[in-house]
Design a protein around this motif. Structure first.
Motif, PDB file in Angstrom:
ATOM      1  N   LYS A 102       0.834  -1.210   0.000  1.00  0.00           N
ATOM      2  CA  LYS A 102       0.000   0.000   0.000  1.00  0.00           C
ATOM      3  C   LYS A 102       0.865   1.255   0.000  1.00  0.00           C
ATOM      4  O   LYS A 102       0.594   2.202  -0.729  1.00  0.00           O
ATOM      5  N   TYR A 103       1.917   1.261   0.797  1.00  0.00           N
ATOM      6  CA  TYR A 103       2.816   2.408   0.839  1.00  0.00           C
ATOM      7  C   TYR A 103       3.415   2.687  -0.543  1.00  0.00           C
ATOM      8  O   TYR A 103       3.421   3.823  -1.010  1.00  0.00           O
ATOM      9  N   LEU A 104       3.928   1.641  -1.194  1.00  0.00           N
ATOM     10  CA  LEU A 104       4.543   1.825  -2.510  1.00  0.00           C
ATOM     11  C   LEU A 104       3.516   2.281  -3.542  1.00  0.00           C
ATOM     12  O   LEU A 104       3.790   3.172  -4.351  1.00  0.00           O
ATOM     13  N   ARG A 105       2.335   1.671  -3.531  1.00  0.00           N
ATOM     14  CA  ARG A 105       1.286   2.055  -4.483  1.00  0.00           C
ATOM     15  C   ARG A 105       0.873   3.508  -4.290  1.00  0.00           C
ATOM     16  O   ARG A 105       0.708   4.243  -5.256  1.00  0.00           O
ATOM     17  N   ASP A 106       0.721   3.930  -3.044  1.00  0.00           N
ATOM     18  CA  ASP A 106       0.331   5.319  -2.763  1.00  0.00           C
ATOM     19  C   ASP A 106       1.457   6.295  -3.108  1.00  0.00           C
ATOM     20  O   ASP A 106       1.221   7.347  -3.693  1.00  0.00           O
ATOM     21  N   THR A 107       2.679   5.940  -2.755  1.00  0.00           N
ATOM     22  CA  THR A 107       3.828   6.817  -2.986  1.00  0.00           C
ATOM     23  C   THR A 107       4.098   7.022  -4.475  1.00  0.00           C
ATOM     24  O   THR A 107       4.326   8.142  -4.928  1.00  0.00           O
ATOM     25  N   THR A 140      -0.276  -1.182 -10.027  1.00  0.00           N
ATOM     26  CA  THR A 140       0.226  -2.468 -10.515  1.00  0.00           C
ATOM     27  C   THR A 140       1.473  -2.939  -9.767  1.00  0.00           C
ATOM     28  O   THR A 140       2.056  -3.954 -10.125  1.00  0.00           O
ATOM     29  N   ILE A 141       1.886  -2.201  -8.728  1.00  0.00           N
ATOM     30  CA  ILE A 141       3.006  -2.644  -7.892  1.00  0.00           C
ATOM     31  C   ILE A 141       2.518  -3.777  -6.993  1.00  0.00           C
ATOM     32  O   ILE A 141       1.466  -3.666  -6.369  1.00  0.00           O
ATOM     33  N   HIS A 142       3.305  -4.854  -6.957  1.00  0.00           N
ATOM     34  CA  HIS A 142       2.976  -6.002  -6.106  1.00  0.00           C
ATOM     35  C   HIS A 142       4.165  -6.325  -5.213  1.00  0.00           C
ATOM     36  O   HIS A 142       5.308  -6.309  -5.663  1.00  0.00           O
ATOM     37  N   VAL A 143       3.872  -6.621  -3.960  1.00  0.00           N
ATOM     38  CA  VAL A 143       4.892  -7.032  -3.004  1.00  0.00           C
ATOM     39  C   VAL A 143       4.545  -8.453  -2.580  1.00  0.00           C
ATOM     40  O   VAL A 143       3.404  -8.735  -2.215  1.00  0.00           O
ATOM     41  N   SER A 144       5.522  -9.356  -2.653  1.00  0.00           N
ATOM     42  CA  SER A 144       5.260 -10.754  -2.313  1.00  0.00           C
ATOM     43  C   SER A 144       6.420 -11.355  -1.529  1.00  0.00           C
ATOM     44  O   SER A 144       7.574 -10.909  -1.653  1.00  0.00           O
ATOM     45  N   ALA A 145       6.094 -12.354  -0.735  1.00  0.00           N
ATOM     46  CA  ALA A 145       7.098 -13.036   0.082  1.00  0.00           C
ATOM     47  C   ALA A 145       8.125 -13.733  -0.813  1.00  0.00           C
ATOM     48  O   ALA A 145       7.808 -14.164  -1.925  1.00  0.00           O
ATOM     49  N   ARG A 146       9.333 -13.839  -0.310  1.00  0.00           N
ATOM     50  CA  ARG A 146      10.396 -14.559  -1.005  1.00  0.00           C
ATOM     51  C   ARG A 146      10.479 -15.963  -0.439  1.00  0.00           C
ATOM     52  O   ARG A 146      10.427 -16.148   0.776  1.00  0.00           O
ATOM     53  N   VAL A 164       9.532  -7.086  -5.010  1.00  0.00           N
ATOM     54  CA  VAL A 164       8.669  -6.038  -5.550  1.00  0.00           C
ATOM     55  C   VAL A 164       8.624  -6.207  -7.061  1.00  0.00           C
ATOM     56  O   VAL A 164       9.657  -6.391  -7.709  1.00  0.00           O
ATOM     57  N   SER A 165       7.420  -6.141  -7.619  1.00  0.00           N
ATOM     58  CA  SER A 165       7.269  -6.224  -9.063  1.00  0.00           C
ATOM     59  C   SER A 165       6.233  -5.215  -9.532  1.00  0.00           C
ATOM     60  O   SER A 165       5.394  -4.755  -8.755  1.00  0.00           O
ATOM     61  N   PHE A 214       9.785  -8.287 -12.256  1.00  0.00           N
ATOM     62  CA  PHE A 214      10.494  -8.108 -10.993  1.00  0.00           C
ATOM     63  C   PHE A 214      11.334  -6.847 -11.094  1.00  0.00           C
ATOM     64  O   PHE A 214      12.053  -6.631 -12.060  1.00  0.00           O
ATOM     65  N   ILE A 215      11.239  -5.970 -10.045  1.00  0.00           N
ATOM     66  CA  ILE A 215      12.041  -4.739 -10.083  1.00  0.00           C
ATOM     67  C   ILE A 215      12.984  -4.589  -8.901  1.00  0.00           C
ATOM     68  O   ILE A 215      13.904  -3.782  -8.949  1.00  0.00           O
ATOM     69  N   GLY A 216      12.759  -5.329  -7.811  1.00  0.00           N
ATOM     70  CA  GLY A 216      13.659  -5.160  -6.677  1.00  0.00           C
ATOM     71  C   GLY A 216      13.251  -5.927  -5.439  1.00  0.00           C
ATOM     72  O   GLY A 216      12.306  -6.713  -5.454  1.00  0.00           O
ATOM     73  N   VAL A 217      13.973  -5.656  -4.358  1.00  0.00           N
ATOM     74  CA  VAL A 217      13.770  -6.350  -3.086  1.00  0.00           C
ATOM     75  C   VAL A 217      13.710  -5.305  -1.967  1.00  0.00           C
ATOM     76  O   VAL A 217      14.448  -4.316  -1.991  1.00  0.00           O
TER      77      VAL A 217
END
Length: 72
Positions: free
Chosen positions: A11-16, A21-27, A36-37, A42-45
């Motif tokens: 939510k923070y990344l999407r709002d910022t 379409t930003i998704h955060v998922s467990a590794r 983060v994708s 995939f764009i980062g960690v």
């Protein structure tokens, strides 16, 4: 990180970045970081750090030279 923490980061990344379409998922097999994708790319960690009771997060994103525009 637990599911609630992952949702809060997403939510923070999407709002910022104003990008739904930003998704955060467990590794897999990692509890101190998430992936983060944007869409399917995939764009980062994001790494979680806890020091003296304070929690912070560090977002690491690699940018390849071949992905940059040629002439600006």
């Amino acid at each position: 990180m637990d599911k609630q923490e992952v949702k809060r980061l997403e939510k923070y990344l999407r709002d910022t970045f104003r990008l739904d379409t930003i998704h955060v998922s467990a590794r897999p097999q990692k509890s101190d970081s998430v992936e983060v994708s944007i869409g399917d790319e995939f764009i980062g960690v994001i790494f979680r750090d806890e020091d003296e009771g304070e929690v912070s997060y560090a977002f690491q994103m690699a940018i390849l030279d071949i992905d940059l525009p040629e002439n600006i």
